[in-house]
Design a protein around this motif. Structure first.
Motif, PDB file in Angstrom:
ATOM      1  N   GLY A  35       0.836  -1.205   0.000  1.00  0.00           N
ATOM      2  CA  GLY A  35       0.000   0.000   0.000  1.00  0.00           C
ATOM      3  C   GLY A  35       0.861   1.242   0.000  1.00  0.00           C
ATOM      4  N   PRO A  36       0.267   2.384  -0.322  1.00  0.00           N
ATOM      5  CA  PRO A  36       1.031   3.632  -0.369  1.00  0.00           C
ATOM      6  C   PRO A  36       1.593   4.006   0.992  1.00  0.00           C
ATOM      7  N   HIS A 195       7.585  -2.764   0.087  1.00  0.00           N
ATOM      8  CA  HIS A 195       7.432  -1.881  -1.068  1.00  0.00           C
ATOM      9  C   HIS A 195       8.138  -2.485  -2.275  1.00  0.00           C
ATOM     10  N   LYS A 197       8.187  -4.227  -5.330  1.00  0.00           N
ATOM     11  CA  LYS A 197       7.282  -4.662  -6.393  1.00  0.00           C
ATOM     12  C   LYS A 197       7.770  -5.939  -7.092  1.00  0.00           C
ATOM     13  N   ALA A 209      -3.676  -5.403   0.373  1.00  0.00           N
ATOM     14  CA  ALA A 209      -3.344  -3.997   0.110  1.00  0.00           C
ATOM     15  C   ALA A 209      -4.140  -3.123   1.064  1.00  0.00           C
ATOM     16  N   GLU A 211      -5.178   0.742   2.089  1.00  0.00           N
ATOM     17  CA  GLU A 211      -5.265   2.139   1.629  1.00  0.00           C
ATOM     18  C   GLU A 211      -6.182   2.883   2.585  1.00  0.00           C
ATOM     19  N   TYR A 224       1.541  -6.757  -6.844  1.00  0.00           N
ATOM     20  CA  TYR A 224       1.897  -5.602  -6.022  1.00  0.00           C
ATOM     21  C   TYR A 224       0.895  -4.458  -6.267  1.00  0.00           C
ATOM     22  N   TYR A 226       1.051  -1.335  -7.514  1.00  0.00           N
ATOM     23  CA  TYR A 226       1.363   0.102  -7.495  1.00  0.00           C
ATOM     24  C   TYR A 226       2.607   0.320  -8.344  1.00  0.00           C
ATOM     25  N   GLU A 227       2.881   1.569  -8.686  1.00  0.00           N
ATOM     26  CA  GLU A 227       4.053   1.851  -9.529  1.00  0.00           C
ATOM     27  C   GLU A 227       5.355   1.553  -8.795  1.00  0.00           C
TER      28      GLU A 227
END
Ligand code: ADP
Ligand code: ADP
Length: 228
Positions: A35-36, A195, A197, A209, A211, A224, A226-227
């Protein structure tokens, strides 16, 4: 083995980090938590090892509601799980051997038993030959291996890792992941915030995930997503 029901966590400063989480993780699973930044991953896993207490809800680990655990019972509870951190958290004045043996000395295991068990886990992480060194004499990857050895020396059923490869280069990160895979193959549950990926998309496992303090996605052999 881990069950959260209606879990909320609001920090004293008013930040609501976790906003209603229900989840169940079974014995032997390998779970990535993604997650971010600021999504609540650390808070989510800190509650599993009782570093943070939920504001409301229940967290059951091996049958006990740890949200209600008395302070005096926390050390006993922690003995049954291993925790691995991004920054290793080894004791700088102790040798590698002493760092790993520490958890067994606390429970007053017999010296012979301690030695045998420490050598077993040092063998598993491939650093038997470095037991006399100090953490500062080792590379980051080696220090993380030691901290993994320390986390499993008590033979816990659950290992929790908060970004264990966050400070390591890609090659070293893969070496560290091999060790977690081995630990999981032996039946230990692994819950890992990450983090990374490439690792999540290659070594496939369940992906949860988070958020905004909620579970946005929960997939077996997930991506994953996300970028970075
Ligand atoms: P992540 O691990 O996904 O980056 P965290 O769980 O660390 O997320 O943080 C979630 C939110 O809670 C963020 O807004 C963060 O600033 C806040 N937070 C984390 N720890 C604390 C704390 N000890 N006190 C107050 N706020 C915190
Ligand atoms: P990481 O990225 O390794 O999860 P963080 O930067 O989120 O670490 O947090 C580092 C420490 O600061 C943690 O102990 C966390 O609980 C605390 N923390 C994070 N955000 C806040 C905040 N907004 N207020 C107070 N403490 C915080």
């Amino acid at each position: 083995m881990i069950e959260m029901q209606e879990v909320y966590k609001k920090y004293p400063n008013g930040v609501s980090a976790i906003n209603g989480i229900d989840v169940r993780i079974n014995q032997g699973e390998f779970v990535y938590v993604v997650g971010p930044s600021g999504a609540g991953k650390s808070t989510f896993i800190k509650m599993m090892y009782r570093e943070e207490i939920p504001t409301s809800g229940t967290i059951t680990i091996n049958g006990a509601n740890i949200a209600k655990l008395k302070m005096s019972k926390v050390p006993l509870f922690r003995r049954n799980l291993g925790v691995v951190f991004q920054d290793f958290k080894l004791l700088p004045t102790l040798t590698v051997y002493e760092n790993v043996a520490f958890a067994l000395e606390v429970i007053e295991a017999q010296p012979k038993v301690i030695k045998k068990r420490v050598m077993e886990v040092m063998d598993l992480v491939g650093l038997k030959h470095k037991i006399k060194m100090l953490p500062s004499e080792l590379s980051g990857g080696e220090q993380q291996r030691i901290s993994i050895a320390r986390s499993i020396v008590n033979s816990p059923r659950l290992v929790i890792a908060d970004e264990p490869t966050g400070n390591l280069d890609p090659d070293t990160s893969w070496e560290i992941m091999k060790i977690f895979e081995e630990i999981n193959n032996r039946g230990t549950t692994v819950v890992m915030a990450t983090h990374n990926k490439e690792i999540v998309n290659t070594l496939k496992h369940r992906v949860i995930a988070i958020e905004g303090g909620r579970i946005a996605r929960d997939e077996q052999r997930g991506e994953y997503g996300y970028e970075n």
